[in-house]
Scaffold this motif. Structure first.
Motif, PDB file in Angstrom:
ATOM      1  N   LEU A  67       0.838  -1.210   0.000  1.00 26.38           N
ATOM      2  CA  LEU A  67       0.000   0.000   0.000  1.00 26.38           C
ATOM      3  C   LEU A  67       0.868   1.253   0.000  1.00 26.38           C
ATOM      4  O   LEU A  67       0.556   2.239  -0.685  1.00 26.38           O
ATOM      5  CB  LEU A  67      -0.916  -0.008   1.219  1.00 26.38           C
ATOM      6  N   PHE A  68       1.956   1.219   0.753  1.00 30.69           N
ATOM      7  CA  PHE A  68       2.864   2.370   0.809  1.00 30.69           C
ATOM      8  C   PHE A  68       3.485   2.640  -0.560  1.00 30.69           C
ATOM      9  O   PHE A  68       3.597   3.797  -0.987  1.00 30.69           O
ATOM     10  CB  PHE A  68       3.968   2.126   1.837  1.00 30.69           C
ATOM     11  N   ILE A  69       3.915   1.588  -1.247  1.00 32.42           N
ATOM     12  CA  ILE A  69       4.507   1.750  -2.576  1.00 32.42           C
ATOM     13  C   ILE A  69       3.515   2.420  -3.514  1.00 32.42           C
ATOM     14  O   ILE A  69       3.873   3.320  -4.293  1.00 32.42           O
ATOM     15  CB  ILE A  69       4.949   0.379  -3.130  1.00 32.42           C
ATOM     16  N   THR A  70       2.261   2.012  -3.450  1.00 32.41           N
ATOM     17  CA  THR A  70       1.226   2.615  -4.295  1.00 32.41           C
ATOM     18  C   THR A  70       1.049   4.094  -3.981  1.00 32.41           C
ATOM     19  O   THR A  70       1.039   4.940  -4.881  1.00 32.41           O
ATOM     20  CB  THR A  70      -0.112   1.871  -4.109  1.00 32.41           C
ATOM     21  N   VAL A  71       0.938   4.417  -2.693  1.00 30.79           N
ATOM     22  CA  VAL A  71       0.748   5.812  -2.280  1.00 30.79           C
ATOM     23  C   VAL A  71       1.972   6.652  -2.643  1.00 30.79           C
ATOM     24  O   VAL A  71       1.863   7.749  -3.206  1.00 30.79           O
ATOM     25  CB  VAL A  71       0.461   5.889  -0.765  1.00 30.79           C
ATOM     26  N   PHE A  72       3.158   6.136  -2.308  1.00 32.09           N
ATOM     27  CA  PHE A  72       4.409   6.858  -2.543  1.00 32.09           C
ATOM     28  C   PHE A  72       4.600   7.153  -4.030  1.00 32.09           C
ATOM     29  O   PHE A  72       4.976   8.264  -4.417  1.00 32.09           O
ATOM     30  CB  PHE A  72       5.585   6.019  -2.014  1.00 32.09           C
ATOM     31  N   TYR A  73       4.331   6.159  -4.871  1.00 26.55           N
ATOM     32  CA  TYR A  73       4.565   6.330  -6.298  1.00 26.55           C
ATOM     33  C   TYR A  73       3.607   7.347  -6.919  1.00 26.55           C
ATOM     34  O   TYR A  73       4.033   8.290  -7.590  1.00 26.55           O
ATOM     35  CB  TYR A  73       4.439   4.996  -7.025  1.00 26.55           C
ATOM     36  N   TRP A  74       2.311   7.158  -6.679  1.00 25.18           N
ATOM     37  CA  TRP A  74       1.338   7.994  -7.379  1.00 25.18           C
ATOM     38  C   TRP A  74       1.293   9.428  -6.847  1.00 25.18           C
ATOM     39  O   TRP A  74       0.876  10.341  -7.562  1.00 25.18           O
ATOM     40  CB  TRP A  74      -0.048   7.360  -7.304  1.00 25.18           C
TER      41      TRP A  74
END
Length: 267
Positions: free
Chosen positions: A130-137
């Motif tokens: 979930l963090f990777i998704t938030v961080f990237y977008w």
């Protein structure tokens, strides 16, 4: 209020730090079934596992065929995350296979190692995905560097990765403990140390910059440290979100689906 108080009193007990749980069946019986067969969750986990393998293979193959040198693939947290979700879904599938093969999993002497390994990887991987998704977008997709080597792959490695992990959460029945927050924090600390070593060793990104991600530029230690603490806070919040999702899942399952009178472990 009494129920809430009991919940938090139980959640912050010493036992909740560990990877022990009284009911091993919660690790191989789905929250979305009224029977106690291990087969339904096995099939769902197999699909998730295949999906994770497919995304991982697509990422490595397409990176190798692109303008980006494949040597950069292992340095990105996104790609670590793909390995994590594959390992987690693989352990989940393995737990279900053992449960179906044996008829049940005995936890009278504690949870077996493979159940603990699955639980540890699950606790770490879901909030990190979930963090990777938030961080990237939020921080990278709108930046100057173009990190996407393929627009379709970009969605799969930065969005579908989280969807698969959320499905794993929703179909599971085992708990997510608040105090297990140290597990995803520990994993991300490993990546943080790696990024520092990579910087001082002279590592670069595909664009020639001496950092892996622009917000993680150790040539600017002050702002970067602030980003690290901010990311840690977001990761903790995401872990708590997983805990809340698990609680809502269990409430819905107990109220509308689960039939505790069913005792057969076989389909």
């Amino acid at each position: 209020m009494g129920r809430v108080k009991r919940y938090f009193s139980n959640e912050f007990s010493r036992q909740k730090w560990s990877l022990e749980h009284d009911d091993a069946s919660q690790f191989y019986i789905s929250s979305l079934q009224s029977s106690r067969s291990a087969v339904p969750l096995l099939l769902i986990r197999l699909i998730i596992f295949i999906g994770c393998i497919g995304i991982l293979l697509a990422s490595t193959i397409l990176t190798g065929l692109s303008w980006v040198h494949f040597g950069y693939w292992p340095v990105y947290l996104t790609h670590w995350g793909l390995v994590f979700i594959t390992v987690t879904s693989g352990f989940a599938f393995y737990v279900s296979v053992i449960a179906v093969a044996q008829g049940s999993i005995d936890s009278s002497l504690g949870l077996p190692w493979y159940v603990k390994a699955y639980w540890l990887s699950y606790n770490s991987t879901v909030p990190i995905a979930l963090f990777i998704t938030v961080f990237y977008w939020i921080l990278l997709a709108t930046g100057e560097e173009e990190y996407a080597i393929n627009p379709v792959l970009d969605v799969f490695i930065h969005a579908i990765n989280s969807v698969l992990m959320l499905i794993l959460v929703l179909v599971s029945q085992h708990p997510s403990n608040i105090l297990h927050v140290y597990q995803p924090i520990a994993v991300t600390l490993v990546y943080l140390v790696f990024s520092i070593i990579y910087y001082f060793a002279g590592g670069t990104n595909p664009f020639g910059g001496h950092f892996i991600y622009p917000p993680l530029d150790w040539a600017k230690p002050g702002p970067t440290t602030g980003v690290v603490f901010g990311c840690a806070f977001v990761l903790i919040v995401l872990h708590l979100c997983v805990v809340v999702i698990s609680l809502c899942r269990d409430w819905f399952s107990k109220r509308y689906i689960r039939d505790n009178r069913t005792v057969s472990i076989h389909p």
